[in-house]
Design an enzyme around this catalytic site. Structure first.
Site, PDB file in Angstrom:
ATOM      1  N   ASP A 277      -2.529  -4.800  -2.899  1.00 42.33           N
ATOM      2  CA  ASP A 277      -2.412  -4.915  -1.451  1.00 42.33           C
ATOM      3  C   ASP A 277      -3.535  -5.764  -0.865  1.00 42.33           C
ATOM      4  O   ASP A 277      -3.322  -6.557   0.059  1.00 42.33           O
ATOM      5  CB  ASP A 277      -2.375  -3.538  -0.783  1.00 42.33           C
ATOM      6  CG  ASP A 277      -3.528  -2.649  -1.208  1.00 42.33           C
ATOM      7  OD1 ASP A 277      -4.361  -3.074  -2.032  1.00 42.33           O
ATOM      8  OD2 ASP A 277      -3.593  -1.490  -0.729  1.00 42.33           O
ATOM      9  N   GLY A 278      -4.747  -5.620  -1.427  1.00 50.18           N
ATOM     10  CA  GLY A 278      -5.865  -6.430  -0.952  1.00 50.18           C
ATOM     11  C   GLY A 278      -5.657  -7.907  -1.231  1.00 50.18           C
ATOM     12  O   GLY A 278      -5.986  -8.760  -0.397  1.00 50.18           O
TER      13      GLY A 278
ATOM     14  N   THR B  49       0.831  -1.210   0.000  1.00 47.40           N
ATOM     15  CA  THR B  49       0.000   0.000   0.000  1.00 47.40           C
ATOM     16  C   THR B  49       0.863   1.257   0.000  1.00 47.40           C
ATOM     17  O   THR B  49       0.654   2.179  -0.796  1.00 47.40           O
ATOM     18  CB  THR B  49      -0.928   0.021   1.226  1.00 47.40           C
ATOM     19  OG1 THR B  49      -1.809  -1.100   1.173  1.00 47.40           O
ATOM     20  CG2 THR B  49      -1.754   1.297   1.262  1.00 47.40           C
TER      21      THR B  49
ATOM     22  N   ASP C 234      -4.989   6.665  -0.406  1.00 42.90           N
ATOM     23  CA  ASP C 234      -5.698   6.886  -1.675  1.00 42.90           C
ATOM     24  C   ASP C 234      -6.121   8.346  -1.820  1.00 42.90           C
ATOM     25  O   ASP C 234      -6.077   8.925  -2.905  1.00 42.90           O
ATOM     26  CB  ASP C 234      -6.939   5.997  -1.764  1.00 42.90           C
ATOM     27  CG  ASP C 234      -6.614   4.589  -2.222  1.00 42.90           C
ATOM     28  OD1 ASP C 234      -5.466   4.355  -2.665  1.00 42.90           O
ATOM     29  OD2 ASP C 234      -7.505   3.720  -2.132  1.00 42.90           O
TER      30      ASP C 234
ATOM     31  N   ASP D 274      -5.001   2.197   3.578  1.00 42.07           N
ATOM     32  CA  ASP D 274      -5.231   2.216   2.133  1.00 42.07           C
ATOM     33  C   ASP D 274      -6.134   3.374   1.739  1.00 42.07           C
ATOM     34  O   ASP D 274      -5.841   4.114   0.796  1.00 42.07           O
ATOM     35  CB  ASP D 274      -5.848   0.886   1.701  1.00 42.07           C
ATOM     36  CG  ASP D 274      -6.063   0.816   0.203  1.00 42.07           C
ATOM     37  OD1 ASP D 274      -5.101   1.045  -0.545  1.00 42.07           O
ATOM     38  OD2 ASP D 274      -7.196   0.542  -0.226  1.00 42.07           O
TER      39      ASP D 274
ATOM     40  N   ASP E 133      -3.449  -1.146  -7.941  1.00 39.35           N
ATOM     41  CA  ASP E 133      -3.933  -0.583  -6.677  1.00 39.35           C
ATOM     42  C   ASP E 133      -4.554  -1.643  -5.773  1.00 39.35           C
ATOM     43  O   ASP E 133      -4.528  -1.519  -4.550  1.00 39.35           O
ATOM     44  CB  ASP E 133      -4.949   0.526  -6.964  1.00 39.35           C
ATOM     45  CG  ASP E 133      -5.418   1.218  -5.697  1.00 39.35           C
ATOM     46  OD1 ASP E 133      -4.556   1.742  -4.966  1.00 39.35           O
ATOM     47  OD2 ASP E 133      -6.637   1.225  -5.427  1.00 39.35           O
TER      48      ASP E 133
END
Length: 216
Positions: A67-68, A30, A89, A85, A64
């Site tokens: 990370d998830g 992240t 963002d 996160d 993006d």
């Protein structure tokens, strides 16, 4: 754009597995992704390399959700990870539009030559103003969701999600960089501001509807 998220996660799954094997945490992914996005966005504005900046930002935006995926493979995400996160963002969103503001103010010579016209440069102040307004709508869109959740409501609706807004920005940047037509960027910023306003209004009305149903 949100409908493509699940398919994209399957594509980046091997990279996520590699990060897990290397011991790279979801929070590290992240932070690295956000820092790179911020630097690229601001450098794009300073250098004036609009197309290549849009190209690099597109790659970073596509990753993006990495990370998830890393979090899911590492036993699931944490509340702090989600908070981090979302917070980063917002900074990356600001940096992207700040880069555009820097671009139009530092490189107006790319589309305006005062020796060839008696008309003033209208594009620079217009795009600057609209981009500043779009920054506001972007932040308020996120705030309405967070504030709605704090009072027991849900406000995820809206005509333009973050992915949609970034798509508009990056397409506008890339096409302007390729063609040199600043009007394309002006149109993109105008569309971004209009859709951002509509999204904020939609979320406010949705929270009002939910509260009315609950008798509040």
């Amino acid at each position: 754009m949100e409908r493509f998220r699940s398919g994209w996660k399957r594509i980046i799954a091997p990279i996520a597995r590699l990060c897990v094997r290397l011991g790279v945490s979801a929070n590290a992914v992240t932070v690295i992704g956000s820092v790179l996005s911020i630097l690229v966005a601001l450098l794009t504005g300073v250098t004036g390399w609009l197309f290549w900046g849009a190209f690099m930002l597109t790659i970073l935006v596509l990753f993006d959700s990495l990370d998830g995926s890393v979090a899911a493979l590492s036993g699931g995400g944490t509340r702090f990870g989600a908070f981090l996160d979302s917070t980063l963002d917002r900074i990356a969103d600001w940096a992207t539009l700040a880069g555009i503001i820097l671009y139009v103010n530092l490189h107006s010579d790319l589309w305006y030559d005062p020796t060839e016209t008696s008309f003033p440069d209208y594009m620079t102040p217009y795009i600057t103003g609209v981009a500043l307004y779009a920054i506001m709508t972007s932040f308020v869109t996120s705030y309405t969701r967070a504030r709605a959740e704090s009072v027991g409501c849900e406000a995820k609706n809206g005509v333009a999600t973050r992915a949609d807004r970034l798509t508009i920005i990056l397409i506008g940047m890339a096409l302007t960089g390729l063609t040199g037509q600043i009007v394309i960027l002006a149109v993109a910023m105008t569309l971004l501001a209009v859709l951002g306003t509509i999204t904020v209004c939609q979320r406010i009305l949705e929270v009002r509807r939910q509260m009315s149903r609950a008798g509040e």
